[in-house]
Design an enzyme around this catalytic site. Structure first.
Site, PDB file in Angstrom:
ATOM      1  CG  HIS A 128       0.384   1.538   7.460  1.00 46.54           C
ATOM      2  ND1 HIS A 128       1.412   1.155   8.302  1.00 46.54           N
ATOM      3  CD2 HIS A 128       0.971   2.342   6.523  1.00 46.54           C
ATOM      4  CE1 HIS A 128       2.548   1.710   7.898  1.00 46.54           C
ATOM      5  NE2 HIS A 128       2.302   2.431   6.812  1.00 46.54           N
ATOM      6  CD  GLU A 129      -0.710   2.559   2.997  1.00 46.71           C
ATOM      7  OE1 GLU A 129      -0.290   3.737   3.004  1.00 46.71           O
ATOM      8  OE2 GLU A 129       0.037   1.573   3.038  1.00 46.71           O
ATOM      9  N   GLY A 180       0.840  -1.184   0.000  1.00 45.50           N
ATOM     10  CA  GLY A 180       0.000   0.000   0.000  1.00 45.50           C
ATOM     11  C   GLY A 180       0.873   1.230   0.000  1.00 45.50           C
ATOM     12  CB  CYS A 205       6.336   2.988   7.088  1.00 46.96           C
ATOM     13  SG  CYS A 205       5.593   4.400   6.273  1.00 46.96           S
ATOM     14  CG  LEU A 206       6.932   2.034   0.892  1.00 46.63           C
ATOM     15  CD1 LEU A 206       6.030   2.456  -0.264  1.00 46.63           C
ATOM     16  CD2 LEU A 206       8.042   1.120   0.401  1.00 46.63           C
ATOM     17  CD  GLN A 215       3.573   6.049   2.524  1.00 51.17           C
ATOM     18  OE1 GLN A 215       2.577   5.473   2.117  1.00 51.17           O
ATOM     19  NE2 GLN A 215       4.610   5.412   3.028  1.00 51.17           N
ATOM     20  CG  HIS A 274       0.778   7.133   5.570  1.00 51.24           C
ATOM     21  ND1 HIS A 274       1.921   7.663   6.120  1.00 51.24           N
ATOM     22  CD2 HIS A 274       1.066   5.834   5.295  1.00 51.24           C
ATOM     23  CE1 HIS A 274       2.871   6.721   6.175  1.00 51.24           C
ATOM     24  NE2 HIS A 274       2.368   5.597   5.684  1.00 51.24           N
TER      25      HIS A 274
END
Lengths: 172, 174
Positions: free
Chosen positions: A139-140, A47, A97-98, A52, A143
């Protein structure tokens, strides 16, 4: 294929609440194409959220089809202005996380959620999700509200719960 | 971060408030960088294992800590590393063990796991319960190098007084 640079913490954009998408236009579709490419290119990513890559609007990708082991899922989802409307149960899981390379930690999330959102054409959609896919969505969507998994970490040592016994006789 | 001189600093001494603060203040004053660490109280001692990035050799680092060592009665050990930070390996399985405490639980469990291909990345254990009826509790994370089935099979054959649970760690990265 156009990849966008991943914004890394401590960049303040990751701690910023994103604005709702107002127009479902070609610009949105172009951006989402880049976001999908960037997600697919992220190592092990299932995702990604628009902030991000520094795009401060409420858009995210949830793609449980990319899980290492098959999990219940609704396919590769593009969620615009997503909103979780119901939560049920708790589950602990390991997240990374990226935008926070080289770290993983335990986070408690709802086991099941209901969410509504819009698709790329501005049509309302809704989903009931569970387990791994529900974790990705939480999680997304975090963000989009400037919340990182780092804000929700729990101790690694204290997690004696929610597991299946490895031996039948331990199940009594 | 480009300091190449990473060292693993081990400090052990009687537990009392202020050890971490005193050590880190000295290291800060010497221009050192601090990396990953594991610090915990074990058996009345406070133990520190800390990655330190600092110019010079291990003798130099020990010298810097001499006054803190004396003040807190610490034992100091330094390992000089070729590697640096960021050597993280993500575990893919979590194993929890508990049972009435007795000799041999750790050896039996870890031997079975090692034979079944587990590489341990993190192991924490505690003795709980009352003094006359202690309970041993152990959390193990690791990489299942041969997958989960051999581990499940190995755990199923453990002594009947050892309770074990195994769960995959499904990393979610987004």
């Amino acid at each position: 294929m156009a990849l966008r640079d991943i914004v890394l913490y401590p960049d303040n954009r990751l701690k910023t609440v994103c604005d709702p998408v107002e127009s479902f236009n070609a610009e949105l579709r172009d951006f989402v194409r880049d976001l999908l490419d960037t997600c697919a290119n992220g190592p092990g990513a299932v995702g990604i959220a628009a902030p991000q890559v520094g795009f401060m609007q409420r858009i995210c990708i949830v793609d449980a089809t990319r899980a290492r082991h098959p999990v219940p899922n609704h396919g590769k989802l593009i969620l615009v202005n997503p909103e979780i409307t119901a939560w049920e149960g708790f589950a602990m899981g390991r997240e990374g996380c990226l935008s926070v390379p080289d770290y993983t930690g335990n986070v408690v999330r709802a086991e099941k959620i209901q969410l509504r959102a819009y698709d790329l054409d501005g049509q309302a959609v809704s989903f009931e999700m569970e387990g791994y896919e529900a974790r990705i969505a939480q999680h997304e969507i975090d963000h989009l509200d400037g919340i990182l998994f780092l804000d929700r970490l729990i101790s690694r040592g204290a997690d004696l719960f929610q597991r299946k016994p490895a031996k039948g006789k331990a199940a009594e | 971060m480009n300091t190449p001189h990473w060292k693993l600093l081990t400090l052990v001494g009687p537990d009392r408030p202020g050890i971490v603060a005193a050590v880190s203040r000295v290291l800060l004053g010497a221009g050192a960088e601090l990396g990953e660490a594991s610090m915990m109280r074990l058996g009345g001692l406070f133990t520190i294992m800390l990655m330190v990035g600092i110019e010079g050799d291990g003798v130099h680092l020990k010298g810097l800590l001499e006054s803190v060592r004396n003040e807190f009665k610490l034992r100091v050990h330094v390992d000089e590393l070729n590697a640096g930070l960021h050597r993280r390996i993500d575990p893919d399985v979590l194993i929890t063990v508990y049972g009435a405490d007795r000799a041999g639980i750790v050896a039996e469990v870890t031997d079975a796991l090692a034979r079944a291909g587990l590489s341990i990345t993190d192991l924490r254990s505690d003795v709980a319960g009352s003094e006359d009826k202690p309970i041993y509790i152990m959390n193990i994370e690791g990489v299942a190098q041969q997958g989960l089935p051999p581990l499940e099979q190995a755990l199923a054959n453990l002594s009947s007084d050892i309770r074990v649970t195994l769960s995959p760690i499904e990393l979610m990265r987004g």
